[in-house]
Scaffold this active site. Sequence first.
Site, short mmCIF file in Angstrom:
data_model
loop_
_atom_site.label_atom_id
_atom_site.label_comp_id
_atom_site.label_asym_id
_atom_site.label_seq_id
_atom_site.Cartn_x
_atom_site.Cartn_y
_atom_site.Cartn_z
N CYS A 26 1.37 8.28 -1.71
CA CYS A 26 0.98 9.02 -2.91
C CYS A 26 -0.54 9.13 -3.02
O CYS A 26 -1.08 10.18 -3.37
CB CYS A 26 1.54 8.34 -4.16
SG CYS A 26 3.36 8.25 -4.22
N CYS B 134 1.99 3.33 -4.38
CA CYS B 134 2.49 4.06 -3.21
C CYS B 134 1.31 4.54 -2.37
O CYS B 134 0.46 5.30 -2.85
CB CYS B 134 3.34 5.24 -3.68
SG CYS B 134 3.75 6.41 -2.38
#
Length: 214
Positions: free
Chosen positions: A120, A117
Amino acid sequence: MITASLLPLPATSSSSGRRSLPPPTTTFPRPPPPLRRHRHLSSSSSSASSTESDGGGGSTNGSLPGLPPVVVEEEEEEFCPVECVTEFKTEEELARVLERAKATGALVVVDFFRPSCGSCKYIEQGFMKLCKGSGDHGSSVVFLKHNVIDEYDEQSEVADRLRIKVVPLFHFYKNGVLLEAFATRDKERIIAAIQKYTAPSSPPAESEEPSQEG
């Protein structure tokens, strides 16, 4: 008696008025400098000249004129140590942390992430900075993180149990209770939530007793 001299004889004029020329000397061509060294000097001089032109004729990075500029590495902002943000893998580990935090009244902030991600990875740096500076505010905050993908490339049991559908997702626990949960990559929003749940509770307002007229 005439002895041989090892010193060169001075030039004398001949009877016809012409000077005798010294014996010819043999000259050897000067070898060209190595190409690699030439490129290094030219690149260094160009770097130095560009530095001087930018700094008003002087070196701005501590190098001397004519020498290659000194490469100054920018100091990266210091992040918190690895143990500052604790990673847990099982629901039992999370339960133990929440129980210890309940005893001290600490706020527990959990970052649910996935390695692939991009958002993230972006918020991870800011989350680590928050962890490092949490002790400066005098409040007790515990920072955790959990990878929602297990070693079998499947959703982890914790993520499945908590019904994690989107990442990065942040949970805020206090006294063993989930107070708030939201998905974000904005560090300021996380800061606001931490401040909200760690701010000291304001004392109740004192009620004024009505004055009694005698």
